[in-house]
Design a protein around this motif. Structure first.
Motif, mmCIF file in Angstrom:
data_model
loop_
_atom_site.group_PDB
_atom_site.id
_atom_site.type_symbol
_atom_site.label_atom_id
_atom_site.label_comp_id
_atom_site.label_asym_id
_atom_site.label_seq_id
_atom_site.Cartn_x
_atom_site.Cartn_y
_atom_site.Cartn_z
ATOM 1 N N ILE B 136 62.964 -0.449 10.735
ATOM 2 C CA ILE B 136 62.585 0.711 9.910
ATOM 3 C C ILE B 136 61.645 0.273 8.788
ATOM 4 N N ILE B 139 58.129 -0.661 10.051
ATOM 5 C CA ILE B 139 57.233 0.472 10.325
ATOM 6 C C ILE B 139 56.571 0.934 9.031
ATOM 7 N N VAL B 140 57.387 1.015 7.962
ATOM 8 C CA VAL B 140 56.821 1.425 6.673
ATOM 9 C C VAL B 140 55.734 0.436 6.247
ATOM 10 N N VAL B 142 53.903 -1.415 8.300
ATOM 11 C CA VAL B 142 52.727 -1.164 9.148
ATOM 12 C C VAL B 142 51.831 -0.142 8.463
ATOM 13 N N ALA B 143 52.451 0.969 8.027
ATOM 14 C CA ALA B 143 51.671 2.029 7.385
ATOM 15 C C ALA B 143 51.048 1.528 6.084
#
Lengths: 210, 210
Positions: B136, B139-140, B142-143
């Motif tokens: 989780i 992913i944050v 990545v952004a």
């Protein structure tokens, strides 16, 4: 914990049965008895996740498509001109905005193509393949939509505020309509990126072992 | 591999003994028989994924930290000035570059903090919690790193090429050293983002059910 242990053993039993081909006829009855208690509430929960996934994809299509169309159709020509300034602004004047349109168009197209896979996840909640496929492409789309939105946002910020160090002047005093529409498109793309992040997290939760 | 398997089963047996109080005494024998064939080679594979995850995190720390430091220490003053232009360039002149430094510093800090969780995944390859947590946050990240890299890239492109429509001039003729270092930092951040995407995909594969 005790009941969990015993169901785990019961589930692994029919597997051993099906591997042996002769005795497999009796196995399904055992499966139905053991899975009625433990498997199906989980499948129901996973189906709920898959339906939510489908709805989120529809929302993301809306956001990405709105961002693409808003940016792609923005074109403002001011009713006066001088010999030094070219008073016409459209998305293809700035490479960041061109990238924005292309990236969001790709994201919209991918979302349309992903809908059938999402439906497969609703019909077969325990299937791993479609979820894993969607998760991998969703991560790539997180990167793509975020990159598009961030690059466009950096340029829009510059258009609004200018920069004294680099001697870049704000152009939004002239191109008010252009700047407003572009800002709206950036927001749409960020919303699409946020939905993609949510989709990846949902898929990861649905994929995890129990 | 076989000697590993038997030791792993010996470890799991006493756990079941201590948890199951009365009737569970007979269960561990059954568990060990069924898992000897199917479960433990998978644990070895998952441990390999966890070790690769750890190495990738070290690489990502290198990339993110290099990007942060390169951008953060870039500061070029030209040896001449006029009354119209300010010939001094540093990362905090442009908001996109400030965001870049902050985002990559956050990513570096997160990567350091994530190393213990990655080690837990190596020690206990079948643990779901740490992997899901890391996925989780990955992913944050990545952004975050993609947004930072894309925003900075949009500005660097503008600094290199300028834009005739908006009347923004290229500044890299003057600030050659500044532009080179900033471009390097952007590449570092994109590498970090790519590693984060790889980490998410790896975690998703390790999380999936069989």
């Amino acid at each position: 914990m005790n009941s969990n242990d015993t169901t785990a053993i019961h589930i692994s039993e029919p597997k051993a049965h099906t591997k042996g081909k002769a005795a497999a006829a009796a196995a399904p009855a055992v499966v139905s008895v053991t899975t009625k208690a433990s498997q199906h509430p989980q499948a129901g929960w996973k189906r709920g996740v898959a339906i939510f996934d489908f709805i989120l994809r529809l929302c993301a299509i809306g956001a990405a498509l709105a961002a693409t169309i808003t940016m792609g159709t923005t074109d403002q020509t001011l009713p006066f001109f001088t010999q030094f300034f070219q008073f016409q602004a459209s998305y293809d004047d700035l490479p960041a905005f061109t990238f924005f349109v292309i990236a969001n168009a790709i994201a919209s197209g991918y979302l349309f193509l992903s809908l059938p896979f999402s439906i497969v996840s609703i019909v077969r909640p325990n299937a791993v393949g479609p979820r894993l496929l969607l998760l991998i492409f969703d991560i790539v789309m997180v990167a793509l939509t975020t990159a598009a939105a961030a690059a466009a946002a950096a340029i829009v910020y510059l258009a609004h505020n200018g920069n004294s160090s680099a001697n870049w002047f704000a152009i939004c005093q002239q191109f008010t309509d252009f700047c407003q529409r572009v800002s709206g498109a950036v927001v749409g793309s960020f919303i699409a990126a946020a939905i993609f992040i949510l989709l990846v997290v949902l898929s990861a939760f649905a994929l995890r072992k129990h």
